[in-house]
Motif scaffolding. Structure first.
Motif, PDB file in Angstrom:
ATOM      1  N   UNK A 114      16.938  14.920   8.414  1.00  0.00           N
ATOM      2  CA  UNK A 114      16.042  15.083   7.266  1.00  0.00           C
ATOM      3  C   UNK A 114      14.833  15.934   7.640  1.00  0.00           C
ATOM      4  N   UNK A 115      14.204  15.620   8.771  1.00  0.00           N
ATOM      5  CA  UNK A 115      13.000  16.355   9.184  1.00  0.00           C
ATOM      6  C   UNK A 115      13.296  17.837   9.366  1.00  0.00           C
ATOM      7  N   UNK A 116      14.448  18.139   9.991  1.00  0.00           N
ATOM      8  CA  UNK A 116      14.810  19.523  10.242  1.00  0.00           C
ATOM      9  C   UNK A 116      15.109  20.263   8.938  1.00  0.00           C
ATOM     10  N   UNK A 117      15.748  19.569   7.992  1.00  0.00           N
ATOM     11  CA  UNK A 117      16.031  20.171   6.687  1.00  0.00           C
ATOM     12  C   UNK A 117      14.727  20.508   5.986  1.00  0.00           C
TER      13      UNK A 117
ATOM     14  N   UNK B 110      -2.546  18.800  22.607  1.00  0.00           N
ATOM     15  CA  UNK B 110      -2.416  17.630  21.725  1.00  0.00           C
ATOM     16  C   UNK B 110      -0.952  17.237  21.597  1.00  0.00           C
ATOM     17  N   UNK B 111      -0.693  15.942  21.648  1.00  0.00           N
ATOM     18  CA  UNK B 111       0.687  15.464  21.598  1.00  0.00           C
ATOM     19  C   UNK B 111       1.147  15.313  20.160  1.00  0.00           C
ATOM     20  N   UNK B 112       2.440  15.177  19.986  1.00  0.00           N
ATOM     21  CA  UNK B 112       2.999  14.943  18.654  1.00  0.00           C
ATOM     22  C   UNK B 112       4.479  15.192  18.652  1.00  0.00           C
ATOM     23  N   UNK B 113       5.074  15.129  17.462  1.00  0.00           N
ATOM     24  CA  UNK B 113       6.486  15.470  17.288  1.00  0.00           C
ATOM     25  C   UNK B 113       7.379  14.263  17.280  1.00  0.00           C
ATOM     26  N   UNK B 114       8.671  14.519  17.387  1.00  0.00           N
ATOM     27  CA  UNK B 114       9.690  13.484  17.346  1.00  0.00           C
ATOM     28  C   UNK B 114      10.652  13.765  16.221  1.00  0.00           C
ATOM     29  N   UNK B 115      11.902  13.374  16.394  1.00  0.00           N
ATOM     30  CA  UNK B 115      12.874  13.617  15.329  1.00  0.00           C
ATOM     31  C   UNK B 115      13.959  12.567  15.330  1.00  0.00           C
ATOM     32  N   UNK B 116      14.081  11.866  14.240  1.00  0.00           N
ATOM     33  CA  UNK B 116      15.140  10.890  14.030  1.00  0.00           C
ATOM     34  C   UNK B 116      15.508  10.930  12.566  1.00  0.00           C
ATOM     35  N   UNK B 117      16.715  10.635  12.228  1.00  0.00           N
ATOM     36  CA  UNK B 117      17.055  10.416  10.828  1.00  0.00           C
ATOM     37  C   UNK B 117      18.529  10.426  10.565  1.00  0.00           C
ATOM     38  N   UNK B 118      18.852  10.287   9.277  1.00  0.00           N
ATOM     39  CA  UNK B 118      20.244  10.234   8.854  1.00  0.00           C
ATOM     40  C   UNK B 118      20.862  11.607   8.690  1.00  0.00           C
TER      41      UNK B 118
ATOM     42  N   UNK C 105       0.842  -1.196   0.000  1.00  0.00           N
ATOM     43  CA  UNK C 105       0.000   0.000   0.000  1.00  0.00           C
ATOM     44  C   UNK C 105       0.875   1.243   0.000  1.00  0.00           C
ATOM     45  N   UNK C 106       0.659   2.115  -0.999  1.00  0.00           N
ATOM     46  CA  UNK C 106       1.394   3.380  -1.074  1.00  0.00           C
ATOM     47  C   UNK C 106       0.654   4.408  -0.216  1.00  0.00           C
ATOM     48  N   UNK C 107       1.321   4.917   0.809  1.00  0.00           N
ATOM     49  CA  UNK C 107       0.697   5.811   1.776  1.00  0.00           C
ATOM     50  C   UNK C 107       1.384   7.167   1.771  1.00  0.00           C
ATOM     51  N   UNK C 108       0.598   8.221   1.778  1.00  0.00           N
ATOM     52  CA  UNK C 108       1.126   9.580   1.905  1.00  0.00           C
ATOM     53  C   UNK C 108       1.307   9.862   3.391  1.00  0.00           C
ATOM     54  N   UNK C 109       2.506  10.298   3.774  1.00  0.00           N
ATOM     55  CA  UNK C 109       2.780  10.558   5.189  1.00  0.00           C
ATOM     56  C   UNK C 109       3.359  11.953   5.363  1.00  0.00           C
ATOM     57  N   UNK C 110       3.329  12.436   6.587  1.00  0.00           N
ATOM     58  CA  UNK C 110       3.964  13.709   6.929  1.00  0.00           C
ATOM     59  C   UNK C 110       5.380  13.437   7.432  1.00  0.00           C
ATOM     60  N   UNK C 111       6.153  14.489   7.536  1.00  0.00           N
ATOM     61  CA  UNK C 111       7.518  14.357   8.067  1.00  0.00           C
ATOM     62  C   UNK C 111       7.478  13.888   9.522  1.00  0.00           C
ATOM     63  N   UNK C 112       6.457  14.307  10.257  1.00  0.00           N
ATOM     64  CA  UNK C 112       6.337  13.879  11.654  1.00  0.00           C
ATOM     65  C   UNK C 112       6.130  12.372  11.752  1.00  0.00           C
ATOM     66  N   UNK C 113       5.285  11.820  10.891  1.00  0.00           N
ATOM     67  CA  UNK C 113       5.085  10.372  10.877  1.00  0.00           C
ATOM     68  C   UNK C 113       6.365   9.675  10.440  1.00  0.00           C
ATOM     69  N   UNK C 114       7.027  10.209   9.421  1.00  0.00           N
ATOM     70  CA  UNK C 114       8.294   9.644   8.952  1.00  0.00           C
ATOM     71  C   UNK C 114       9.300   9.526  10.102  1.00  0.00           C
ATOM     72  N   UNK C 115       9.401  10.589  10.895  1.00  0.00           N
ATOM     73  CA  UNK C 115      10.389  10.590  11.980  1.00  0.00           C
ATOM     74  C   UNK C 115      10.085   9.533  13.044  1.00  0.00           C
ATOM     75  N   UNK C 116       8.824   9.143  13.155  1.00  0.00           N
ATOM     76  CA  UNK C 116       8.455   8.147  14.156  1.00  0.00           C
ATOM     77  C   UNK C 116       8.590   6.711  13.666  1.00  0.00           C
TER      78      UNK C 116
END
Length: 193
Positions: free
Chosen positions: A182-185, A135-143, A26-37
């Protein structure tokens, strides 16, 4: 129609994910916030929102229900479509969007690419009282490095920005700090584009 999808994360970029469930990808459209999680996970559970248009059926996926609920509220505002809501949730965390709405922070909403003064005012007016500032959210991880730049560039082009403008923005951002995630960029680029 669809509540969530659970499966193996086959592919991921900051704007799209492919989740394999029962032999179907399944091809899913995601946000950067979801990507980081989710980008480092092998198996994921993502909450879905199904959009049916004349020319396409799209699935938008979120790491948690809070982000999906905020997305649904945003697309209910006149002038805010699914892609604009996704850009909003990529530029700001769900908590930042909720706080901006709860505190009538017009400039914060207006700072998102694709949101003008009238649309920002409509978002604040329509969603005042419907969004909780806690409301909760956020997070940041990446290369890091050129891989991060390439992923950010790909995501921004997928979101509809012109390649020359994206490259110019990324050059300026990475000139200041080449070790950004990546998310910050992407967030910095969305503010410049």
């Amino acid at each position: 129609m669809f509540e969530y999808i659970k499966g193996n994360l086959a592919e991921i970029t900051p704007s799209n994910a492919v989740v394999e469930a029962y032999g179907i990808g399944y091809n899913l459209n995601i946000s950067v916030n979801t990507y980081s999680k989710i980008h480092q996970k092998k198996e994921v559970i993502l909450y879905l929102h199904h959009v049916v248009r004349e020319d396409a059926e799209l699935l938008f996926a979120f790491a948690d229900k809070v982000e999906r609920d905020l997305f649904r509220l945003l697309i209910g505002v006149s002038g805010v479509g699914p892609n604009t809501a996704r850009i909003m949730l990529s530029s700001l965390t769900p908590a930042e969007v909720a706080t901006a709405i709860a505190t009538d922070d017009l400039n914060r909403i207006k700072s998102v690419k694709g949101i003008g003064l009238k649309t920002a005012q409509r978002v604040l007016l329509d969603l005042k009282g419907k969004v909780d500032g806690d409301m909760a959210g956020g997070g940041a991880l990446s290369g890091v490095g050129s891989v991060a730049r390439d992923e950010a560039q790909s995501a921004l082009i997928t979101l509809g920005f012109a390649k020359p403008n994206v490259e110019k923005a990324l050059d300026a951002i990475l000139k200041d700090d080449a070790s950004l995630k990546v998310e910050d960029i992407i967030k910095a680029a969305l503010k410049r584009l």
